[in-house]
Design an enzyme around this catalytic site. Structure first.
Site, PDB file in Angstrom:
ATOM      1  N   HIS A  17       0.743  -1.215  -0.072  1.00 20.81           N
ATOM      2  CA  HIS A  17       0.080  -0.184  -0.009  1.00 20.81           C
ATOM      3  C   HIS A  17       0.824   1.227   0.024  1.00 20.81           C
ATOM      4  O   HIS A  17       0.730   2.165  -0.815  1.00 20.81           O
ATOM      5  CB  HIS A  17      -0.800  -0.018   1.399  1.00 20.81           C
ATOM      6  CG  HIS A  17      -1.783  -1.011   1.384  1.00 20.81           C
ATOM      7  ND1 HIS A  17      -2.058  -1.656   2.372  1.00 20.81           N
ATOM      8  CD2 HIS A  17      -2.836  -1.302   0.633  1.00 20.81           C
ATOM      9  CE1 HIS A  17      -2.974  -2.716   2.262  1.00 20.81           C
ATOM     10  NE2 HIS A  17      -3.668  -2.472   1.342  1.00 20.81           N
ATOM     11  N   LYS A  41     -17.608  -6.989   6.728  1.00 19.52           N
ATOM     12  CA  LYS A  41     -16.236  -7.561   6.859  1.00 19.52           C
ATOM     13  C   LYS A  41     -15.931  -7.611   8.590  1.00 19.52           C
ATOM     14  O   LYS A  41     -16.073  -6.293   9.053  1.00 19.52           O
ATOM     15  CB  LYS A  41     -15.143  -6.798   6.314  1.00 19.52           C
ATOM     16  CG  LYS A  41     -15.177  -7.781   4.940  1.00 19.52           C
ATOM     17  CD  LYS A  41     -13.565  -7.171   4.348  1.00 19.52           C
ATOM     18  CE  LYS A  41     -13.378  -7.298   2.844  1.00 19.52           C
ATOM     19  NZ  LYS A  41     -12.500  -6.532   2.264  1.00 19.52           N
ATOM     20  N   ARG A  90      -1.459  -5.679  -8.235  1.00 20.23           N
ATOM     21  CA  ARG A  90      -0.448  -6.470  -8.066  1.00 20.23           C
ATOM     22  C   ARG A  90      -0.193  -7.663  -9.277  1.00 20.23           C
ATOM     23  O   ARG A  90       0.869  -8.106  -9.436  1.00 20.23           O
ATOM     24  CB  ARG A  90      -0.605  -7.444  -6.897  1.00 20.23           C
ATOM     25  CG  ARG A  90      -0.519  -6.491  -5.725  1.00 20.23           C
ATOM     26  CD  ARG A  90      -1.095  -7.146  -4.385  1.00 20.23           C
ATOM     27  NE  ARG A  90      -2.464  -7.350  -4.745  1.00 20.23           N
ATOM     28  CZ  ARG A  90      -3.543  -7.773  -3.737  1.00 20.23           C
ATOM     29  NH1 ARG A  90      -3.030  -7.842  -2.393  1.00 20.23           N
ATOM     30  NH2 ARG A  90      -4.628  -7.919  -4.061  1.00 20.23           N
ATOM     31  N   SER A 128      -3.052  -7.871   2.821  1.00 19.57           N
ATOM     32  CA  SER A 128      -3.157  -7.507   4.270  1.00 19.57           C
ATOM     33  C   SER A 128      -3.925  -9.058   4.692  1.00 19.57           C
ATOM     34  O   SER A 128      -3.485  -9.378   5.858  1.00 19.57           O
ATOM     35  CB  SER A 128      -4.518  -6.513   4.495  1.00 19.57           C
ATOM     36  OG  SER A 128      -4.060  -5.318   3.942  1.00 19.57           O
TER      37      SER A 128
HETATM   38  O1  PNS Z   1      -8.781  -2.765   0.156  1.00 15.46           O
HETATM   39  P1  PNS Z   1      -9.822  -3.241  -0.549  1.00 15.46           P
HETATM   40  O2  PNS Z   1     -10.688  -3.979   0.362  1.00 15.46           O
HETATM   41  O3  PNS Z   1      -9.790  -3.797  -1.890  1.00 15.46           O
HETATM   42  O4  PNS Z   1     -10.642  -2.018  -1.101  1.00 15.46           O
HETATM   43  C1  PNS Z   1     -12.077  -2.055  -1.762  1.00 15.46           C
HETATM   44  C2  PNS Z   1     -12.905  -0.951  -1.427  1.00 15.46           C
HETATM   45  C3  PNS Z   1     -12.718  -0.295   0.122  1.00 15.46           C
HETATM   46  C4  PNS Z   1     -12.194   0.325  -2.223  1.00 15.46           C
HETATM   47  C5  PNS Z   1     -14.088  -1.086  -2.045  1.00 15.46           C
HETATM   48  O5  PNS Z   1     -14.848  -2.051  -1.511  1.00 15.46           O
HETATM   49  C6  PNS Z   1     -15.057   0.301  -1.947  1.00 15.46           C
HETATM   50  O6  PNS Z   1     -14.905   1.342  -2.544  1.00 15.46           O
HETATM   51  N1  PNS Z   1     -16.116   0.201  -1.025  1.00 15.46           N
HETATM   52  C7  PNS Z   1     -16.993   1.113  -0.629  1.00 15.46           C
HETATM   53  C8  PNS Z   1     -18.380   1.089  -0.964  1.00 15.46           C
HETATM   54  C9  PNS Z   1     -18.627   1.081  -2.678  1.00 15.46           C
HETATM   55  O7  PNS Z   1     -18.414   2.342  -2.840  1.00 15.46           O
HETATM   56  N2  PNS Z   1     -18.797   0.177  -3.220  1.00 15.46           N
HETATM   57  C10 PNS Z   1     -19.095   0.163  -4.641  1.00 15.46           C
HETATM   58  C11 PNS Z   1     -17.859  -0.036  -5.328  1.00 15.46           C
HETATM   59  S1  PNS Z   1     -18.004  -0.275  -7.170  1.00 15.46           S
END
Ligand code: PNS
Length: 159
Positions: A17, A41, A90, A128
Site C-alpha cells: 500500500h 467484514k 499486483r 493484508s
Molecule cells: O482494500 P480493498 O478491500 O480492496 O478496498 C475495496 C474498497 C474499499 C475500495 C471498495 O470495497 C469500496 O470502494 N467500498 C466502498 C463501497 C462502494 O462504493 N462500493 C461500490 C464500489 S464499486
C-alpha cells in the site's frame, strides 16, 4: 489541481500500500487515503486504529491526508472534490475485480476516473489478508509491513 483518492480496507496497511501511495503522491497535488469501512467484514483493526497506523506510516508525505468513510466511495469523492481514484495492481488476477469496481464507480459518478499504479514486484504477493494469516500463526511478517504495523499485529495475534 488534481486530487486523488487512495481507498482501501488497510486492515492493516502493508509496504505494498505504502509503495502505491508514495508513487501517487508524486503525481497528484493532493492525495486522500481513505479507510473504507465495510460493514460485512470483521476487521482485525477498527477504523480509528487503521487511521492511526496510516498516519504513522505515511507521515513523511506532506501532500497526503488520511480519512475514513462508511458508504459509497463516489459520495466521498464528491465530498472531497476528487478527480481520480488510484488503485494498485499486483497481478492479472486483480484486474477483473478492479475493472468492475472502476466501471461501477464511473457509472455512479462520471466525473471521477480510476487510474492504476502497478505495484512494485517486490510487493506483488503481499496482501493484508495473507499478512494477517501468517501473523496469526506467529510467522514473521516484518519484511512486509512497517515496524509499527508489525507491533500492532503481534499485539493483536497474541490476543
Ligand atoms: O482494500 P480493498 O478491500 O480492496 O478496498 C475495496 C474498497 C474499499 C475500495 C471498495 O470495497 C469500496 O470502494 N467500498 C466502498 C463501497 C462502494 O462504493 N462500493 C461500490 C464500489 S464499486
Amino acid at each position: 489541481m488534481a486530487i486523488a483518492l487512495c481507498p482501501g480496507s488497510f486492515d492493516p496497511p502493508t509496504y505494498g500500500h505504502i509503495d502505491v501511495i508514495e508513487r501517487a503522491a508524486k503525481h497528484f497535488t493532493s492525495v486522500v487515503v481513505v479507510v473504507v469501512v465495510n460493514p460485512s467484514k470483521v476487521p482485525w483493526f477498527d477504523e480509528a486504529e487503521r487511521v492511526t497506523l496510516l498516519k504513522e506510516v505515511l507521515g513523511h508525505l506532506p501532500n497526503v491526508e488520511i480519512e475514513s468513510h462508511s458508504g459509497l466511495l463516489v459520495e466521498f469523492a464528491k465530498q472531497k472534490g476528487a478527480d481520480v481514484i488510484v488503485k494498485g495492481l499486483r497481478a492479472i488476477s486483480d484486474i477483473e475485480y478492479e475493472l468492475q469496481m472502476a466501471q461501477m464507480n464511473s457509472s455512479l459518478y462520471e466525473d471521477v476516473d480510476t487510474m492504476f499504479i502497478t505495484t512494485n514486484p517486490r510487493w506483488g504477493f503481499v496482501s493484508s489478508s495473507l499478512v494477517k494469516e501468517v501473523a496469526s500463526y506467529g510467522g514473521n511478517v516484518s519484511a512486509l509491513v512497517p515496524p509499527t504495523v508489525d507491533q500492532a499485529l503481534s499485539r493483536r495475534s497474541k490476543g
